[in-house]
Scaffold this motif. Structure first.
Motif, PDB file in Angstrom:
ATOM      1  N   VAL A 125       0.836  -1.211   0.000  1.00  0.00           N
ATOM      2  CA  VAL A 125       0.000   0.000   0.000  1.00  0.00           C
ATOM      3  C   VAL A 125       0.864   1.252   0.000  1.00  0.00           C
ATOM      4  O   VAL A 125       0.728   2.132  -0.863  1.00  0.00           O
ATOM      5  CB  VAL A 125      -0.941   0.007   1.221  1.00  0.00           C
ATOM      6  N   PHE A 126       1.752   1.363   0.990  1.00  0.00           N
ATOM      7  CA  PHE A 126       2.499   2.612   1.151  1.00  0.00           C
ATOM      8  C   PHE A 126       3.555   2.796   0.066  1.00  0.00           C
ATOM      9  O   PHE A 126       3.816   3.926  -0.370  1.00  0.00           O
ATOM     10  CB  PHE A 126       3.111   2.674   2.550  1.00  0.00           C
ATOM     11  N   THR A 127       4.122   1.705  -0.406  1.00  0.00           N
ATOM     12  CA  THR A 127       5.044   1.818  -1.534  1.00  0.00           C
ATOM     13  C   THR A 127       4.306   2.283  -2.774  1.00  0.00           C
ATOM     14  O   THR A 127       4.798   3.133  -3.535  1.00  0.00           O
ATOM     15  CB  THR A 127       5.733   0.466  -1.803  1.00  0.00           C
ATOM     16  N   ASN A 128       3.104   1.751  -2.987  1.00  0.00           N
ATOM     17  CA  ASN A 128       2.301   2.152  -4.136  1.00  0.00           C
ATOM     18  C   ASN A 128       1.952   3.639  -4.083  1.00  0.00           C
ATOM     19  O   ASN A 128       2.021   4.346  -5.098  1.00  0.00           O
ATOM     20  CB  ASN A 128       1.024   1.313  -4.206  1.00  0.00           C
ATOM     21  N   LEU A 129       1.588   4.127  -2.900  1.00  0.00           N
ATOM     22  CA  LEU A 129       1.247   5.548  -2.759  1.00  0.00           C
ATOM     23  C   LEU A 129       2.455   6.432  -3.053  1.00  0.00           C
ATOM     24  O   LEU A 129       2.338   7.482  -3.710  1.00  0.00           O
ATOM     25  CB  LEU A 129       0.723   5.827  -1.350  1.00  0.00           C
ATOM     26  N   LEU A 130       3.633   6.026  -2.578  1.00  0.00           N
ATOM     27  CA  LEU A 130       4.839   6.806  -2.841  1.00  0.00           C
ATOM     28  C   LEU A 130       5.224   6.759  -4.317  1.00  0.00           C
ATOM     29  O   LEU A 130       5.601   7.785  -4.911  1.00  0.00           O
ATOM     30  CB  LEU A 130       5.992   6.287  -1.973  1.00  0.00           C
ATOM     31  N   VAL A 131       5.120   5.596  -4.929  1.00  0.00           N
ATOM     32  CA  VAL A 131       5.456   5.467  -6.352  1.00  0.00           C
ATOM     33  C   VAL A 131       4.475   6.277  -7.202  1.00  0.00           C
ATOM     34  O   VAL A 131       4.870   6.918  -8.190  1.00  0.00           O
ATOM     35  CB  VAL A 131       5.455   3.985  -6.767  1.00  0.00           C
ATOM     36  N   ASN A 132       3.202   6.273  -6.829  1.00  0.00           N
ATOM     37  CA  ASN A 132       2.226   7.083  -7.560  1.00  0.00           C
ATOM     38  C   ASN A 132       2.577   8.566  -7.493  1.00  0.00           C
ATOM     39  O   ASN A 132       2.475   9.292  -8.486  1.00  0.00           O
ATOM     40  CB  ASN A 132       0.825   6.867  -6.987  1.00  0.00           C
ATOM     41  N   ALA A 133       2.972   9.024  -6.301  1.00  0.00           N
ATOM     42  CA  ALA A 133       3.357  10.428  -6.158  1.00  0.00           C
ATOM     43  C   ALA A 133       4.550  10.764  -7.034  1.00  0.00           C
ATOM     44  O   ALA A 133       4.660  11.876  -7.575  1.00  0.00           O
ATOM     45  CB  ALA A 133       3.662  10.729  -4.697  1.00  0.00           C
ATOM     46  N   MET A 134       5.438   9.807  -7.209  1.00  0.00           N
ATOM     47  CA  MET A 134       6.617  10.026  -8.047  1.00  0.00           C
ATOM     48  C   MET A 134       6.269   9.997  -9.535  1.00  0.00           C
ATOM     49  O   MET A 134       6.742  10.820 -10.320  1.00  0.00           O
ATOM     50  CB  MET A 134       7.661   8.943  -7.733  1.00  0.00           C
ATOM     51  N   ARG A 135       5.407   9.080  -9.924  1.00  0.00           N
ATOM     52  CA  ARG A 135       5.099   8.880 -11.348  1.00  0.00           C
ATOM     53  C   ARG A 135       4.181   9.955 -11.923  1.00  0.00           C
ATOM     54  O   ARG A 135       4.321  10.341 -13.079  1.00  0.00           O
ATOM     55  CB  ARG A 135       4.435   7.514 -11.557  1.00  0.00           C
ATOM     56  N   HIS A 136       3.230  10.399 -11.130  1.00  0.00           N
ATOM     57  CA  HIS A 136       2.149  11.226 -11.661  1.00  0.00           C
ATOM     58  C   HIS A 136       2.301  12.708 -11.329  1.00  0.00           C
ATOM     59  O   HIS A 136       1.329  13.451 -11.374  1.00  0.00           O
ATOM     60  CB  HIS A 136       0.805  10.715 -11.148  1.00  0.00           C
ATOM     61  N   ASN A 137       3.506  13.105 -10.998  1.00  0.00           N
ATOM     62  CA  ASN A 137       3.782  14.513 -10.742  1.00  0.00           C
ATOM     63  C   ASN A 137       5.042  14.931 -11.490  1.00  0.00           C
ATOM     64  O   ASN A 137       5.919  14.090 -11.774  1.00  0.00           O
ATOM     65  CB  ASN A 137       3.967  14.761  -9.234  1.00  0.00           C
ATOM     66  N   PRO A 138       5.173  16.218 -11.796  1.00  0.00           N
ATOM     67  CA  PRO A 138       6.340  16.675 -12.547  1.00  0.00           C
ATOM     68  C   PRO A 138       7.602  16.689 -11.688  1.00  0.00           C
ATOM     69  O   PRO A 138       7.559  16.572 -10.465  1.00  0.00           O
ATOM     70  CB  PRO A 138       5.939  18.092 -12.968  1.00  0.00           C
ATOM     71  N   LYS A 139       8.725  16.834 -12.356  1.00  0.00           N
ATOM     72  CA  LYS A 139      10.023  16.933 -11.691  1.00  0.00           C
ATOM     73  C   LYS A 139      10.018  18.095 -10.703  1.00  0.00           C
ATOM     74  O   LYS A 139       9.365  19.109 -10.911  1.00  0.00           O
ATOM     75  CB  LYS A 139      11.105  17.129 -12.746  1.00  0.00           C
ATOM     76  N   ASP A 140      10.763  17.939  -9.634  1.00  0.00           N
ATOM     77  CA  ASP A 140      10.910  18.934  -8.568  1.00  0.00           C
ATOM     78  C   ASP A 140       9.672  19.031  -7.662  1.00  0.00           C
ATOM     79  O   ASP A 140       9.557  19.970  -6.870  1.00  0.00           O
ATOM     80  CB  ASP A 140      11.231  20.320  -9.150  1.00  0.00           C
ATOM     81  N   THR A 141       8.763  18.058  -7.770  1.00  0.00           N
ATOM     82  CA  THR A 141       7.626  18.022  -6.848  1.00  0.00           C
ATOM     83  C   THR A 141       8.111  17.611  -5.455  1.00  0.00           C
ATOM     84  O   THR A 141       8.965  16.750  -5.308  1.00  0.00           O
ATOM     85  CB  THR A 141       6.563  17.021  -7.348  1.00  0.00           C
ATOM     86  N   ARG A 142       7.538  18.235  -4.468  1.00  0.00           N
ATOM     87  CA  ARG A 142       7.868  17.894  -3.082  1.00  0.00           C
ATOM     88  C   ARG A 142       6.930  16.790  -2.603  1.00  0.00           C
ATOM     89  O   ARG A 142       5.710  16.952  -2.614  1.00  0.00           O
ATOM     90  CB  ARG A 142       7.727  19.133  -2.194  1.00  0.00           C
ATOM     91  N   VAL A 143       7.494  15.670  -2.179  1.00  0.00           N
ATOM     92  CA  VAL A 143       6.730  14.518  -1.686  1.00  0.00           C
ATOM     93  C   VAL A 143       7.123  14.278  -0.231  1.00  0.00           C
ATOM     94  O   VAL A 143       8.312  14.228   0.097  1.00  0.00           O
ATOM     95  CB  VAL A 143       6.996  13.260  -2.533  1.00  0.00           C
ATOM     96  N   VAL A 144       6.112  14.134   0.629  1.00  0.00           N
ATOM     97  CA  VAL A 144       6.358  13.971   2.066  1.00  0.00           C
ATOM     98  C   VAL A 144       5.622  12.726   2.564  1.00  0.00           C
ATOM     99  O   VAL A 144       4.432  12.547   2.283  1.00  0.00           O
ATOM    100  CB  VAL A 144       5.888  15.205   2.858  1.00  0.00           C
TER     101      VAL A 144
END
Length: 355
Positions: A255-274
């Protein structure tokens, strides 16, 4: 996953309707009793006295005794003849009818309400099954298309390599493309397999005591390098205190890996992920937050097959990842929501659980 009757919903409906019907019937019976005491019993007593039967005290017992006496021929001929023609018999029958009629009507109305509710539930579930089948068929069609495209590419590249049609300096590029395409197909098939497995009747979570904090730190470590390579600004905000829970470590990691990978895949470069954890009293809140692209509000993001629409793209994923996450969280008895906007950020996927 197809829906079945919600037994708690049906039980609650039956209980509430039963209580309402009993209250109504009792109320009507009280009004009937008041009517008996005020009007019908005095009228019946007058008719019986006029017929020479004697004193009538009222109540079901006196009426039954009166009817038995008339039917068995006891009493004077005057009484029998007079009573047969008098309003006393009609009054007795009216009293019985007024006692019985509210109960009979209540039973009839209750049966109609219950049968109508069952019919509505049946139609609702059948419609949900039809909608599920339509979405499933559309997903199968879409995934077949998405699998066919890379398979065609892989077959073409492999054939070109086999026939010696690729220049030596291009061979590595072709091989890398084959690896990427086969990885994409493997990911899609794995997602479909996981969704089918979670929805099967025999699937059970392997729950055991674990420290959710340690699990989250491992998930963050697993994606940290990929986040850097994708140009993301990845932050981990997790307190030092343990978070003891009972859960399936493998499924929760997914679950949590999927949520983090989604945040990485579906946002542009330099997006802040927390990745953030907060505790309040007996509730823990785990949030995967970003300041990237907003999700359209009309999108039911946790529904299966949500990708199967005009907005789908070849590399946007299978459309099952968030649905799988929601199923796993639900099986744990927890809750996952999408909150956007989120304080100082665009959005957050928030998991709440008791601790």
């Amino acid at each position: 996953m197809k829906k079945k009757y919600d037994s708690r919903q049906i039980y609650a409906y039956l209980v509430t309707r039963t209580i309402i019907m009993v209250v109504i019937v009792v109320g009507v019976e009280l009004l009937v009793s008041h009517l008996m005491d005020a009007v019908l019993y005095p009228a019946l007593g007058s008719a019986i006295s006029a017929a020479g039967f004697g004193k009538f005290n009222g109540g079901i017992r006196d009426m039954l005794r009166l009817l038995v006496a008339i039917a068995s021929g006891h009493g004077s001929d005057y009484l029998r003849n007079r009573m047969a023609e008098s309003k006393a018999v009609l009054l007795v029958l009216a009293i019985f009818l007024l006692y019985v009629l509210p109960i009979a009507v209540g039973i009839f109305v209750y049966a109609r309400l219950v049968s109508e509710k069952i019919r509505m539930l049946t139609e609702q579930i059948e419609e949900e099954h039809r909608a599920y089948d339509r979405k499933r068929n559309l997903l199968i069609s879409d995934m077949a298309h998405d699998l066919r495209t890379p398979m065609t590419t892989v077959a073409g590249y492999a054939q070109a390599l086999s026939d010696g049609m690729v220049p030596p300096e291009k061979r590595q590029e072709y091989l890398q493309a084959i690896v990427a395409k086969t990885g994409r197909m493997s990911e899609m098939i794995s997602s479909l397999f996981e969704y089918a497995k979670l929805g099967s009747e025999g699937f059970r979570m392997h729950r055991e005591p674990l420290d959710l904090r340690e699990l989250l730190l491992r998930c963050a470590a697993d994606v940290y390098t990929d986040m850097e390579q994708a140009g993301m600004r990845f932050e981990v905000d997790i307190p030092d205190d343990p978070i003891p829970v009972s859960g399936d470590a493998t499924q929760l990691s997914r679950v949590f890996t999927n949520l983090l990978v989604n945040a990485m895949r579906h946002n542009p470069k330099d997006t802040r992920v927390v990745l953030r954890v907060r505790r309040q009293a007996a509730v823990a809140q785990i949030a995967v937050i970003d300041d990237g692209v907003k999700i359209p509000e009309e999108t039911d993001i946790f529904e299966p097959f949500v990708k199967a629409d005009a907005s789908r793209s070849a590399d946007a994923g299978s459309g099952l990842g968030l649905s799988i996450a929601a199923m796993i969280i639900g099986m744990h008895g927890w809750r996952i929501t999408l909150e956007q906007p989120y304080p100082d950020y665009t959005k957050a996927f928030v998991v709440q659980l008791p601790v």
